[in-house]
Design a protein around this motif. Structure first.
Motif, PDB file in Angstrom:
ATOM      1  N   VAL A   7       0.857  -1.177   0.000  1.00 55.60           N
ATOM      2  CA  VAL A   7       0.000   0.000   0.000  1.00 55.60           C
ATOM      3  C   VAL A   7       0.896   1.230   0.000  1.00 55.60           C
ATOM      4  CG1 VAL A   7      -1.802   1.262   1.223  1.00 55.60           C
ATOM      5  CG2 VAL A   7      -1.796  -1.241   1.258  1.00 55.60           C
ATOM      6  N   ASN A   9       0.562   5.428  -0.335  1.00 50.56           N
ATOM      7  CA  ASN A   9      -0.329   6.595  -0.329  1.00 50.56           C
ATOM      8  C   ASN A   9      -1.785   6.199  -0.484  1.00 50.56           C
ATOM      9  OD1 ASN A   9       1.746   8.420  -0.022  1.00 50.56           O
ATOM     10  ND2 ASN A   9       2.009   8.716  -2.206  1.00 50.56           N
ATOM     11  N   GLY A  10      -2.184   5.112   0.156  1.00 54.65           N
ATOM     12  CA  GLY A  10      -3.576   4.688   0.122  1.00 54.65           C
ATOM     13  C   GLY A  10      -3.949   3.840  -1.076  1.00 54.65           C
ATOM     14  N   SER A  11      -3.075   3.694  -2.050  1.00 55.08           N
ATOM     15  CA  SER A  11      -3.344   2.856  -3.223  1.00 55.08           C
ATOM     16  C   SER A  11      -2.685   1.498  -3.014  1.00 55.08           C
ATOM     17  CB  SER A  11      -2.793   3.502  -4.495  1.00 55.08           C
ATOM     18  OG  SER A  11      -3.450   4.708  -4.741  1.00 55.08           O
ATOM     19  N   GLU A  12      -3.433   0.456  -3.314  1.00 56.06           N
ATOM     20  CA  GLU A  12      -2.946  -0.895  -3.095  1.00 56.06           C
ATOM     21  C   GLU A  12      -2.408  -1.487  -4.399  1.00 56.06           C
ATOM     22  OE1 GLU A  12      -5.170  -4.932  -1.987  1.00 56.06           O
ATOM     23  OE2 GLU A  12      -5.409  -3.333  -0.504  1.00 56.06           O
ATOM     24  N   PRO A  51      -2.252  12.549  -2.415  1.00 53.23           N
ATOM     25  CA  PRO A  51      -3.160  12.386  -1.287  1.00 53.23           C
ATOM     26  C   PRO A  51      -4.296  13.385  -1.388  1.00 53.23           C
ATOM     27  CG  PRO A  51      -0.892  12.637  -0.535  1.00 53.23           C
ATOM     28  CD  PRO A  51      -0.899  12.883  -2.004  1.00 53.23           C
ATOM     29  N   GLN A  54     -10.237  13.445   2.125  1.00 53.29           N
ATOM     30  CA  GLN A  54     -11.458  12.661   2.052  1.00 53.29           C
ATOM     31  C   GLN A  54     -12.357  13.020   3.232  1.00 53.29           C
ATOM     32  OE1 GLN A  54     -12.214  10.441  -0.360  1.00 53.29           O
ATOM     33  NE2 GLN A  54     -10.328  10.887  -1.414  1.00 53.29           N
ATOM     34  N   GLN A  66      -4.133  12.348   7.272  1.00 54.35           N
ATOM     35  CA  GLN A  66      -3.708  11.361   6.287  1.00 54.35           C
ATOM     36  C   GLN A  66      -2.899  10.236   6.925  1.00 54.35           C
ATOM     37  OE1 GLN A  66      -4.628  11.322   2.983  1.00 54.35           O
ATOM     38  NE2 GLN A  66      -5.996  12.926   3.701  1.00 54.35           N
ATOM     39  N   GLY A 121      -5.073   8.086  11.540  1.00 57.04           N
ATOM     40  CA  GLY A 121      -5.322   8.337  10.122  1.00 57.04           C
ATOM     41  C   GLY A 121      -6.810   8.251   9.846  1.00 57.04           C
ATOM     42  N   GLY A 122      -7.338   9.201   9.079  1.00 58.13           N
ATOM     43  CA  GLY A 122      -8.750   9.233   8.741  1.00 58.13           C
ATOM     44  C   GLY A 122      -9.613  10.006   9.730  1.00 58.13           C
TER      45      GLY A 122
END
Length: 129
Positions: A7, A9-12, A51, A54, A66, A121-122
């Motif tokens: 993973v 930057n949040g992309s898998e 990033p 969200q 983040q 995070g989040g």
């Protein structure tokens, strides 16, 4: 060959690691993309994901952390008008101070953290309108 899920930057991404025996002479493993789309794209075409802020579920204008960290400084207050890119607060993560910036122009509706607070995070930090 071993397969891993990475993973960034949040992309898998799914990757396969293959040990090359003497082909490169370096003795280091090579990373081989698994998906056909990734294999077809030239390396120069890869653009790392940026990033994005969200909003939390059901919250419009929420600025979220983040990454986990500690709030070093809060630079805005409710009712204050902010511009896109303006620093809202500083978040210390991995021994570095990271600026959390406004994603667009607006007014600070709520600040949900204070100096010294630990965040995940989040987690929603600031709400803008």
């Amino acid at each position: 060959m071993r397969r891993f899920r990475v993973v960034v930057n949040g992309s898998e991404f799914e990757v396969a690691i293959e040990e090359l025996s003497g082909a490169t002479g370096s003795g280091r493993p090579a990373v081989v993309p698994v998906s056909p789309a990734a294999a077809a794209a030239p390396a120069s075409a890869f653009v790392p994901p940026r990033p994005a802020v969200q909003p939390a579920a059901g919250e419009v204008g929420a600025v979220v952390a983040q990454m986990p960290g500690t709030i070093l400084e809060v630079m805005v207050a409710p009712g204050e008008r902010v511009s896109r890119g303006q620093t809202l607060l500083l978040l210390e993560a991995m021994k570095m101070a990271n600026e959390v910036v406004a994603p667009g122009d607006g007014v600070v509706v709520e600040v949900r953290v204070a100096k010294g607070a630990s965040v995940n995070g989040g987690e929603v930090l600031v709400v803008l309108s």
